[in-house]
Enzyme design. Structure first.
Site, PDB file in Angstrom:
ATOM      1  N   GLU A  40      -9.681 -23.611 -19.817  1.00 51.04           N
ATOM      2  CA  GLU A  40      -8.697 -23.625 -18.723  1.00 51.04           C
ATOM      3  C   GLU A  40      -7.826 -24.873 -18.721  1.00 51.04           C
ATOM      4  O   GLU A  40      -6.610 -24.788 -18.567  1.00 51.04           O
ATOM      5  CB  GLU A  40      -9.396 -23.500 -17.360  1.00 51.04           C
ATOM      6  CG  GLU A  40      -9.845 -22.090 -17.002  1.00 51.04           C
ATOM      7  CD  GLU A  40     -11.192 -21.733 -17.587  1.00 51.04           C
ATOM      8  OE1 GLU A  40     -11.861 -22.626 -18.146  1.00 51.04           O
ATOM      9  OE2 GLU A  40     -11.586 -20.553 -17.483  1.00 51.04           O
ATOM     10  N   HIS A  42     -18.210 -19.094  -7.259  1.00 46.34           N
ATOM     11  CA  HIS A  42     -17.229 -18.046  -7.556  1.00 46.34           C
ATOM     12  C   HIS A  42     -16.561 -17.502  -6.287  1.00 46.34           C
ATOM     13  O   HIS A  42     -15.910 -16.475  -6.336  1.00 46.34           O
ATOM     14  CB  HIS A  42     -17.888 -16.888  -8.306  1.00 46.34           C
ATOM     15  CG  HIS A  42     -18.199 -17.194  -9.735  1.00 46.34           C
ATOM     16  ND1 HIS A  42     -19.140 -18.120 -10.093  1.00 46.34           N
ATOM     17  CD2 HIS A  42     -17.684 -16.719 -10.894  1.00 46.34           C
ATOM     18  CE1 HIS A  42     -19.206 -18.175 -11.425  1.00 46.34           C
ATOM     19  NE2 HIS A  42     -18.331 -17.357 -11.921  1.00 46.34           N
TER      20      HIS A  42
END
Lengths: 466, 339
Positions: free
Chosen positions: A200, A269
């Site tokens: 990322e 998450h």
């Protein structure tokens, strides 16, 4: 006793699926691990493997059946020595809560979907949405999932401008971890639909560099939770360079992906980043709720010459809505929408919060309180005017968000109301938000951590002194 | 701590015999003039900092001039340059005006970023200089993105992405290496190994001190280069640009160099001895090397003084401008946030 096979949940947010095909017939012997059926979700076709041994006793849901709810019994398996006569012993529904999660997991990867029973599934609100001022009267509408609306928005912009491309994890050959980029590789090829390694920080920086060179990247994060690895590039490089270069070097780039709580994926998450990014000058932050807004705002974001944070919601991906059938439907960035007109109390929300807000408005209507619901759609720049005009009319305001309360977007809304409409307020602004805890895993605790319709109703009644 | 090794280009640690190709007299003059401009500019910036005219952080490039000048001599119009915060030399080498750079250092409206970026954040789209970045290592991913854009557009431009031995330990450097080789992006990673990441010597911070090998696990070729010899730098840059333009993907050039000054103006440099610095200055100074070669070839002191005079005039003019140019208009506070 015969064993029941239940409709499995194949992703954290799956509510139902289609029973596409039976691969075993009644009376056939089944060994553990045999593929017995194929199930279509809105993302993919998945195989169901037997976890028990025996004989397929009875198929309860014929192949071709659509929209079979998770946990519905779909077949029974007879153990050795049992016969069809034993089928009668099977207890009728209700079924055990936990689905027999099939061993049909496609990829043992916590990054995307692990098979878990769906927990949270806010149904579509009953409230009649007001016509969108961006949609001309009489426009033909098509029913689409939000997933499809996003895909169409990207495809349309990629057809229009050769400098637009998409990069991210699993966006190309896998067709998107959440199937948002379905078909893009086939139409635009590998040059413009680019699978990245799981990296990322690196690919966010590569995207920003490409944007500084004049390209218009769409950078997909599999979820915004993973973008924390990349937040330096988003803030220090993308948001600030125009200013630090005295206006010479900007960055036309969209960072997008699912944000906020999904279902049963726990603290790492499940987090809402709206407040985080909304603090940064140089960024625009968009968090739509309706399918039409998802499409029109993503198109606007791709065309915008600035870095745009586009926050989607995984739970909403499979939801359908009406999208105008227009060749080039754009929703302007920075404009809120009055989703439901009312005169007694203003409820300000956005994204997933809207599902609580609209349902609460329906509840309140039954009790004679006429709520006006504002969908912010864009968090930065915030449409203060629409909020203030509403509060001047109602004199009361409640904010609703899934994110945390401290320094949250609701806090910002409350502050603006105080600054611009203090004299019109008949009660303090009240914030309904996610609780001040990391998101728990257990279903009951997760539910408690999120805002609820009841909390919104209670807050609206409290500010109405009812 | 050993001074930078005096070596010519070698392949991942393996010595290659011989000196770098000789420069023509014209090339020697150009190299001398461009390196002198950087040195005099930086000396002046140091003075202005001491006078309080330049604020914040100010990282001087003195000692490392041969790296950026030699690299630039191998580039063509359109190639992009991006670096970290020790960036004044790179800007001057990219032919950005000394006045605009110095005025940015003093935070004036005539600066390249209109006074809003400062020493570490300057850009020139016209000169293909993409900054000037203050976060250690961030420019490596960004420079890889510039190369991505070249690849996407199918042009033959190369992104020259500079970073130091300190930044070479950041994670995103390796994420970028992986993508650059995977996608065959035209990027030259120039690792300016000046032996110290702020106060931490390479040997105290790096498990693999041969930076030309840092791309080995990604199959990126690397070279160790005598970064004090502008000819060696130019030769390595020629090889790397040809490699990148040929569609072969990235290349790493470890430039073995040395900074004479502290990490920033506020660094007392207690982590090394005065003798160590003096030895490098005496034995390997990049500017003296060129001067000595020119003198040996029969060029007169007079000719060299003329170059020095020209450079001093540019620098003095820049310093004068930078101290008299007005500060940005207060209205500039709110400009350039969105476009």
């Amino acid at each position: 006793m015969p064993i029941q096979v239940l409709m499995p949940a194949l992703s954290p947010t799956m509510e139902k699926g289609n029973l596409a095909k039976w691969l075993k017939k009644e009376g056939e012997t089944i060994k553990s691990g045999d593929v017995i059926a194929e199930i279509e979700t809105d993302k993919a076709t998945m195989e169901v493997e037997a976890t028990d041994e025996g004989t397929l006793g009875k198929i309860l849901i014929p192949e071709g059946t659509a929209d079979v709810a998770v946990n519905t019994p779909i077949a029974t398996i007879l153990a050795d020595g049992e016969s069809a006569a034993d089928l009668a012993k099977v207890p009728a529904a209700p079924q055990p809560k936990a689905a027999e999660a099939p061993a049909a997991e496609a990829r043992g990867d916590a990054k995307a979907e692990a098979p878990q029973p769906a927990a949270k599934a806010p149904a579509a609100p009953v409230s009649e949405a007001l016509p969108d001022p961006e949609i001309p009267a009489g426009t033909e509408m098509v029913t689409q999932t939000i997933r499809e609306a996003l895909r169409d928005a990207m495809a349309e912009e990629m057809r229009r401008d050769g400098d637009v491309f998409i990069m991210g994890e699993e966006v190309a050959e896998y067709q998107g971890a959440y199937k948002v980029t379905q078909g893009l590789l086939q139409e635009f090829g590998a040059r413009r639909v680019i699978d990245t390694p799981i990296t990322e920080h690196g690919f966010a920086g590569v995207g920003v560099g490409a944007a500084m060179a004049g390209l218009k990247p769409i950078v997909e994060f599999m979820t915004w939770n993973f973008a924390m690895q990349a937040i330096d590039q988003i803030i220090n490089s993308a948001a600030k360079t125009l200013y630090m270069s005295g206006g010479q070097m900007g960055c036309s780039i969209v960072f997008r992906g699912p944000n906020g709580a999904a279902a049963r994926v726990a603290a790492q998450h499940s987090q809402d980043y709206a407040a985080w990014y909304s603090q940064i000058p140089g960024l625009k932050v968009i968090a739509p709720y309706s399918a039409a807004d998802y499409k029109g705002l993503l198109k606007a974001a791709i065309r915008d010459p600035n870095p745009v944070i586009f926050l989607e919601n995984e739970v909403l991906y499979g939801h359908t809505g009406e999208v105008p059938k227009l060749p080039d439907f754009i929703v302007p960035i920075g404009k809120a929408r009055i989703a439901r007109a009312g005169k007694d109390v203003t409820i300000v929300s956005w994204a997933m919060g809207m599902s609580y807000a609209l349902k609460a408005a329906d509840e309140l209507a039954k009790e004679g309180i006429d709520a006006e619901v504002i969908d912010l759609r864009t968090i930065r720049p915030m449409d203060t005017e629409t909020i203030i005009n509403s509060v001047k009319k109602t004199g009361r305001a409640v904010t609703v968000e899934e994110g945390w309360q401290q320094s949250g977007v609701g806090s910002e809304v409350a502050a603006r109301i105080m600054e611009h409409a203090f004299d019109y307020l008949d009660a303090p602004v009240t914030r309904v938000s996610g609780k001040d805890v990391p998101m728990p895993y257990a279903a009951n605790l997760e539910k408690l951590a999120l805002p609820s319709v009841a909390e919104v109703v209670a807050a609206a009644k409290a500010v109405s002194y009812r | 701590m050993a001074a930078p090794k005096k070596t010519v280009a070698k392949e991942s640690g393996q010595e290659k015999a011989g000196s770098p190709p000789e420069f023509s007299k014209e090339q020697e003059f150009k190299a001398l003039r461009d390196m002198l401009l950087i040195r005099r500019f930086e000396e002046k910036a140091g003075q202005l900092y001491g006078m309080g005219a330049i604020g914040g952080f100010c990282h001087l490039y003195i000692g490392q001039e041969a790296v950026v000048v030699g690299m630039q001599m191998a580039l063509k119009q359109g190639d992009e340059v991006i670096t970290g915060y020790r960036d004044h030399g790179h800007m001057l080498a990219c032919d950005m005006e000394a006045k605009g750079v110095m005025a940015e250092l003093t935070g004036r409206r005539g600066g390249y970023s209109r006074g809003k970026g400062g020493s570490m954040h300057m850009f020139s789209k016209e000169k293909h200089f993409y900054g000037g970045h203050g976060i250690v290592g961030a420019q490596v991913s960004l420079g890889t993105g510039l190369a991505f854009a070249n690849h996407y557009r199918g042009n033959d431009n190369v992104s020259v992405t500079y970073f130091g031995d300190g930044a070479a330990n950041q994670g995103q450097v390796y994420e970028s290496f992986n993508m650059a080789e995977l996608w065959k992006l035209p990027v030259i990673y120039v690792i300016e190994n000046n032996r110290y990441a702020m106060g931490t010597s390479v040997s105290r911070a790096s498990a693999q001190q041969d930076f030309s090998k840092r791309g080995a696990s990604f199959n990126i070729p690397g070279r160790q280069v005598d970064g004090m010899d502008v000819r060696a730098v130019k030769a390595a840059a020629d090889e790397a640009t040809a490699w990148c333009r040929g569609g072969n993907g990235p290349m790493i050039l470890e430039m073995q160099t040395y900074r004479y000054r502290g990490h920033s103006m506020s660094d007392p440099a207690k982590y090394r001895t005065r003798e160590e610095v003096e030895k490098v200055r005496h034995d390997q100074d990049p500017i003296e090397q060129v001067r000595n070669r020119l003198l040996a070839s029969g060029v007169s002191e007079q000719d060299l003084k003329a170059i020095d005079a020209e450079v001093r005039e540019i620098v003095n003019e820049a310093a004068d401008f930078a101290q008299h140019d007005p500060e940005p208009d207060p209205s500039e506070l709110y400009t350039d946030i969105y476009r």
